[in-house]
Scaffold this active site. Structure first.
Site, PDB file in Angstrom:
ATOM      1  CB  CYS A  63      -0.924   0.029   1.199  1.00 17.60           C
ATOM      2  SG  CYS A  63      -2.052  -1.367   1.257  1.00 17.60           S
ATOM      3  CB  CYS A  78      -0.283  10.355   5.986  1.00 19.79           C
ATOM      4  SG  CYS A  78       0.231  10.123   4.280  1.00 19.79           S
TER       5      CYS A  78
END
Lengths: 405, 139
Positions: B37, B107
């Site tokens: 990912c 994030c």
């Protein structure tokens, strides 16, 4: 003194050569006529310039002047070639062959045709990103009307066996289109010798201006016919209407002329710089993988995966160097490069990839600088990488159960 | 898209990079994300057994600049907090502090997940208080 930032993304676009700009300038303010104006000096002067450029472009690919159709760029050229052939030859068949690693400007027109009832074979590539003429031969059917295979890949620089594929298509009587945007001006391309019927090219990849491209359309053996995408004044043999952008065309012509004359010295120079860059990096860092073919490759292209380091993070660590990455973080799609995936590189290493594109204005000094900065950025990021830590502890990352998100 | 100054600061001067001994009973380790990912975060907390507060934190991150900055910021915020306070660190606060654009919100989510995973790991390592009850009850 080295000038920063350093541009090393010449597969994306190139700086317009100052000699090209110089040649273009008078066509904005002095020779500004419409090349289609047949009855006055302004028009004649513009037309003369366009014809000169057409012949410079044709000379680079071994074509004749009349076979060059101006477009807005390679995206349009690819669309015109693929959709134009599909519409014109639909009665003959509905099957097209292309490759999984083509540029989106080829893949997406093919996908649109699929929605319109055509069948498209997307050939897989080998681990180095190549297709073979045998693969094409096996995919041919009696309904095949077009084979479209790029001359060289934009991400990994792999060069396909265009001549073998062209000869096969000739022998079978099937039209062959090649997106040669990355190859033209970098490696020898000859439409006669390679059996190419349609070829897309663009100025901005060869130190010419953006916004001007061309499609080579063969006029004999066979005479290729196309249904136009843009109708209007009937310019460009009716295949692409619209007033010709004369300054851009003049620049395109000069860019082709320079590329043709300088290729014999420029290509070996680029190859030497690329190998210096590759060896400079791989000599100092472990676990660096080359993406694409080691030798059948554009001289200025280097695509490396730096294991345990994410591509965008790495680009940030060498902020004075402009490169690109196959990491999802650099694209809007959140998917890593489909080209690298097609090679079987694996998502993990695709995220770790960096494409270096050397060009005419790249210098040895710049290569030295980039080597130093890549090596230190990778070392710094590996020290911060949990994957590198696991690797050092002897853990096989493939056996880890990741908490995917 | 340019990076915010705060992301650049954390990227260039990451706080608390490193590792604690995973076997230490006072250390909680959270590893979230996956290499395929494009981001993996390892976040560790060290809890002071006397006060129950997080005395120190460490991270290692494989990811883009925003992922590195998010985890670096998380370690800063964790220090001095109780477990309950740490559980309340929200990804939105990280987004705000680092001025992350929408494409980088994941994030911050990963950083919040890493905090929670580290805390969970720490809690799992602590001897269950109920286990001590029979021993004392026997006296």
């Amino acid at each position: 003194m080295i000038k920063l930032p350093i541009y090393m993304d010449n597969n994306a676009t190139t700086r317009t050569d100052p000699r090209v700009v110089e040649a273009m300038l008078p066509y904005f303010t002095e020779i500004y006529g419409n090349a289609a104006s047949r009855n006055h000096a302004f028009g004649w002067a513009a037309e003369e310039a366009v014809e000169e450029a057409r012949s410079q472009i044709a000379a680079l690919i071994g074509a004749t002047d009349k076979e060059i159709i101006f477009t807005s760029g390679a995206t349009e050229s690819n669309n015109l070639a693929i959709k134009g052939v599909a519409a014109m030859y639909r009665k003959k068949g509905n099957h097209l062959i292309t490759v999984a690693t083509e540029h989106k400007a080829v893949i997406d027109p093919c996908k649109r045709l699929e929605r319109d009832g055509f069948q498209v074979t997307f050939l897989p590539v080998d681990h180095d990103g190549r297709v073979s003429a045998d693969q094409v031969a096996q995919a041919l059917t009696d309904k095949t009307i077009l084979v479209s295979i790029m001359a060289a890949n934009n991400e990994i620089g792999t060069v396909h066996p265009i001549k073998e594929i062209g000869q096969l298509c000739k022998q079978k009587g099937i039209l062959f289109h090649t997106d040669a945007v990355q190859a033209v001006g970098k490696i020898p391309i000859d439409v006669e010798e390679m059996g190419i019927d349609l070829l897309s090219l663009t100025a901005h990849k060869i130190y010419g201006p953006k916004g001007i491209g061309a499609l080579y359309v063969r006029r004999k053996n066979p005479r290729v016919r196309l249904d136009p995408l843009i109708d209007g004044g009937g310019h460009e043999r009716g295949m692409r209407s619209g007033t010709l952008p004369v300054p851009g065309i003049v620049g395109f012509g000069v860019a082709c002329d320079l590329a043709r004359k300088e290729m014999p010295t420029e290509s070996p120079r680029l190859l030497q710089l690329r190998e210096k860059l590759r060896l400079g990096i791989t000599g100092q860092l472990e676990d660096v993988h080359l993406n694409g073919h080691p030798t059948e490759r554009l001289p200025g292209n280097l695509n490396l995966s730096f294991a345990f380091v994410e591509g965008e993070g790495l680009m940030m660590g060498m902020k004075d160097v402009a490169v690109s990455s196959g990491s999802a973080c650099t694209s809007a799609s959140l998917e890593p490069s489909y080209v690298l995936k097609a090679l079987g590189v694996g998502d993990e290493l695709a995220h770790s990839s960096i494409r270096f594109g050397l060009g005419r204005f790249s210098t040895e000094e710049e290569v030295d600088y980039v080597i130093d900065h890549v090596v230190s950025a990778v070392r710094k990021l590996r020290e911060m990488s949990p994957l590198y830590e696991m690797h050092k502890e002897g853990i096989d990352l493939k056996t880890v159960q990741w908490a995917a998100h | 898209m340019a990076y915010s100054n705060k992301v650049l600061d954390h990227y260039n001067n990451p706080r608390n990079v490193g590792s604690f001994d995973k076997a230490d009973i006072n250390v909680g380790t959270g590893i979230v994300g996956a290499p395929e990912c494009g981001d993996v975060m390892k976040l560790q907390i060290k809890v002071d057994p006397a006060t129950g507060r997080i005395e120190d934190a460490r991270f290692k991150t494989f990811g883009c600049g925003s992922a590195i900055a998010s985890s670096s910021l998380a370690t800063e915020w964790l220090k001095g907090k109780t477990i309950d306070e740490a559980m309340n660190i929200k990804n939105t606060a990280i987004v705000e502090e680092l001025c992350l654009p929408p494409v980088k919100v994941h994030c911050s989510v990963l950083a919040e997940d890493a905090i929670k995973a580290a805390i969970k790991n720490y809690q799992e390592k602590q001897p269950a208080p109920t286990a001590e009850v029979p021993a004392t009850a026997g006296i």
